[in-house]
Design a protein around this motif. Structure first.
Motif, PDB file in Angstrom:
ATOM      1  N   ASP A  21      -7.649   7.016  25.023  1.00  0.00           N
ATOM      2  CA  ASP A  21      -7.683   6.072  26.095  1.00  0.00           C
ATOM      3  C   ASP A  21      -6.402   5.674  26.440  1.00  0.00           C
ATOM      4  OD1 ASP A  21      -7.045   4.579  23.751  1.00  0.00           O
ATOM      5  OD2 ASP A  21      -8.773   3.361  23.949  1.00  0.00           O
ATOM      6  N   LYS A  61      -9.992   7.107  29.954  1.00  0.00           N
ATOM      7  CA  LYS A  61     -10.386   5.640  29.307  1.00  0.00           C
ATOM      8  C   LYS A  61     -12.090   5.484  29.266  1.00  0.00           C
ATOM      9  CE  LYS A  61      -6.133   2.966  30.022  1.00  0.00           C
ATOM     10  NZ  LYS A  61      -5.535   1.752  30.309  1.00  0.00           N
ATOM     11  N   LYS A  65     -14.631   5.331  26.424  1.00  0.00           N
ATOM     12  CA  LYS A  65     -15.433   4.187  26.142  1.00  0.00           C
ATOM     13  C   LYS A  65     -16.940   4.759  26.259  1.00  0.00           C
ATOM     14  CE  LYS A  65     -14.406   0.560  28.826  1.00  0.00           C
ATOM     15  NZ  LYS A  65     -14.068  -0.345  29.703  1.00  0.00           N
ATOM     16  N   LYS A  69     -19.451   4.140  22.876  1.00  0.00           N
ATOM     17  CA  LYS A  69     -20.742   3.360  23.030  1.00  0.00           C
ATOM     18  C   LYS A  69     -21.884   4.085  22.739  1.00  0.00           C
ATOM     19  CE  LYS A  69     -23.137   0.621  26.532  1.00  0.00           C
ATOM     20  NZ  LYS A  69     -24.147   0.939  27.691  1.00  0.00           N
TER      21      LYS A  69
END
Length: 83
Positions: A21, A61, A65, A69
């Motif tokens: 990221d 990024k 993410k 998740k």
């Protein structure tokens, strides 16, 4: 404080991609040296190792993410099943 996150994708025992990221330099060291040509071995922290290379990560990024998740949801689901 949020830590930087990186994901190393391995397929067939070889690193295929490094994604993070934030931009970073990654050193990938493999201590499993069976079958590696002696001329390709390096000493890393006192041990023989094969160094894939120093490579920069691809910065994504949103994908990082999304993957974290997805993993967290699966881990949470497994914990609930085990309770």
């Amino acid at each position: 404080m949020q830590l930087m996150r990186a994901i190393v994708f391995i397929e067939g025992g070889a690193v295929q991609e490094v994604m993070s990221d934030e931009g970073m330099e990654i050193l990938i060291v493999d201590r499993d040296t069976e079958g590696v040509d002696l001329s390709e071995l390096r000493k890393i922290a006192g041990d023989d190792a094969y160094v894939y290379s120093t490579r920069g990560s691809s910065v994504n990024k949103e994908k990082i993410k999304e993957i974290y998740k997805e993993l967290e949801e699966q881990e949470s689901s497994l914990q609930e099943e085990n309770e």
